[in-house]
Scaffold this motif. Structure first.
Motif, PDB file in Angstrom:
ATOM      1  N   ILE A  87       0.882  -1.161   0.000  1.00  0.00           N
ATOM      2  CA  ILE A  87       0.000   0.000   0.000  1.00  0.00           C
ATOM      3  C   ILE A  87       0.923   1.216   0.000  1.00  0.00           C
ATOM      4  CG2 ILE A  87      -1.730   1.321   1.270  1.00  0.00           C
ATOM      5  CD1 ILE A  87      -2.543  -1.340   2.635  1.00  0.00           C
ATOM      6  N   ILE A 146      -6.103   2.846   8.422  1.00  0.00           N
ATOM      7  CA  ILE A 146      -6.735   3.148   7.144  1.00  0.00           C
ATOM      8  C   ILE A 146      -8.182   2.739   7.378  1.00  0.00           C
ATOM      9  CG2 ILE A 146      -6.865   2.616   4.684  1.00  0.00           C
ATOM     10  CD1 ILE A 146      -3.865   1.681   4.954  1.00  0.00           C
ATOM     11  N   ILE A 194       4.266   5.195   3.593  1.00  0.00           N
ATOM     12  CA  ILE A 194       3.637   6.518   3.627  1.00  0.00           C
ATOM     13  C   ILE A 194       4.711   7.556   3.318  1.00  0.00           C
ATOM     14  CG2 ILE A 194       2.295   8.159   4.970  1.00  0.00           C
ATOM     15  CD1 ILE A 194       1.418   5.796   6.755  1.00  0.00           C
ATOM     16  N   ILE A 245      -5.741   7.538   7.799  1.00  0.00           N
ATOM     17  CA  ILE A 245      -5.990   7.684   6.376  1.00  0.00           C
ATOM     18  C   ILE A 245      -7.428   7.239   6.150  1.00  0.00           C
ATOM     19  CG2 ILE A 245      -5.321   6.885   4.075  1.00  0.00           C
ATOM     20  CD1 ILE A 245      -2.869   6.458   6.896  1.00  0.00           C
ATOM     21  N   VAL A 290      -7.877  10.155  -0.614  1.00  0.00           N
ATOM     22  CA  VAL A 290      -7.977  10.004   0.840  1.00  0.00           C
ATOM     23  C   VAL A 290      -8.042  11.352   1.550  1.00  0.00           C
ATOM     24  CG1 VAL A 290      -6.687   7.824   0.805  1.00  0.00           C
ATOM     25  CG2 VAL A 290      -5.454   9.961   1.214  1.00  0.00           C
ATOM     26  N   VAL A 328       3.104  -1.154   4.138  1.00  0.00           N
ATOM     27  CA  VAL A 328       2.466   0.160   3.988  1.00  0.00           C
ATOM     28  C   VAL A 328       3.572   1.199   3.958  1.00  0.00           C
ATOM     29  CG1 VAL A 328       0.872   1.845   4.974  1.00  0.00           C
ATOM     30  CG2 VAL A 328       0.433  -0.620   5.271  1.00  0.00           C
ATOM     31  N   LEU A 358      -4.017   6.927  -2.071  1.00  0.00           N
ATOM     32  CA  LEU A 358      -3.623   5.595  -1.619  1.00  0.00           C
ATOM     33  C   LEU A 358      -3.646   4.685  -2.834  1.00  0.00           C
ATOM     34  CD1 LEU A 358      -4.928   3.668   1.464  1.00  0.00           C
ATOM     35  CD2 LEU A 358      -4.959   2.588  -0.773  1.00  0.00           C
ATOM     36  N   ILE A 373       0.933   5.275   0.202  1.00  0.00           N
ATOM     37  CA  ILE A 373       0.140   6.459   0.533  1.00  0.00           C
ATOM     38  C   ILE A 373       1.023   7.678   0.280  1.00  0.00           C
ATOM     39  CG2 ILE A 373      -1.065   7.725   2.365  1.00  0.00           C
ATOM     40  CD1 ILE A 373      -1.433   4.788   3.625  1.00  0.00           C
TER      41      ILE A 373
END
Length: 176
Positions: A41, A128, A174, A152, A64, A172, A50, A43
């Protein structure tokens, strides 16, 4: 007049309780087929986006909303910032106050050490998630401003899609 107000209050309370407790009747989405599951994922805070990826290929993209003060790295609990870094999905919360939620593994060791040096709590429970229970009718309107405590947020329909495509342990990332 007083009787009418009491009836309206009772009906309102019953509706509110029904909406809050209806989450216990929620059926969580089944995990998608292996070839449709994300391996990462991404972000991008600046783009408010995302992206679900599988082995470098884009599966889906979602707009998002972020923390109420999203620019920069999270410094501590209550700062309204969405953290930056590499984490993993470490819990799937089917009974969240925000429809469905995927918790990411923040804070990591570095965030805990930074917060300790600053004398603050690093915060936690970065998710999320969908829209707060009972407000799903807002759908995409929630993206008009950043409003979370550092999470998020996507629509309820989107979190159902994401939930089904994201197994435990999914990376994930970010970025600013």
């Amino acid at each position: 007049m007083l009787k009418r107000a009491a009836i309206l209050l009772s009906v309102g309370l019953a509706l509110a309780l029904g909406l809050e407790f209806s989450q216990f009747l929620r059926v969580t989405p089944a995990l998608a087929a292996q070839n449709e599951q994300a391996t990462r994922i991404l972000i991008e805070k600046g783009a408010r986006q995302l992206t679900l990826e599988r082995d470098g290929q884009v599966l889906a993209r979602y707009a998002v909303a972020l923390g109420s003060d999203p620019i920069g790295q999270k410094q501590g609990e209550g700062d309204g910032r969405t953290p930056e870094g590499v984490y993993a999905v470490d819990f799937k919360h089917p009974r969240s106050r925000y429809h469905l939620a995927l918790r990411i593994s923040y804070p990591d060791r570095q965030a805990r050490e930074t917060a300790l040096r600053a004398g603050v709590s690093p915060g936690g429970d970065i998710m999320i998630h969908g829209i707060r229970n009972g407000l799903g009718w807002l759908a995409g309107l929630h993206r008009n401003r950043d409003w979370t405590d550092g999470c998020i947020a996507v629509t309820n329909a989107e979190i159902r899609e994401i939930w089904s495509r994201v197994p435990y342990g999914t990376r994930v990332e970010i970025r600013p």
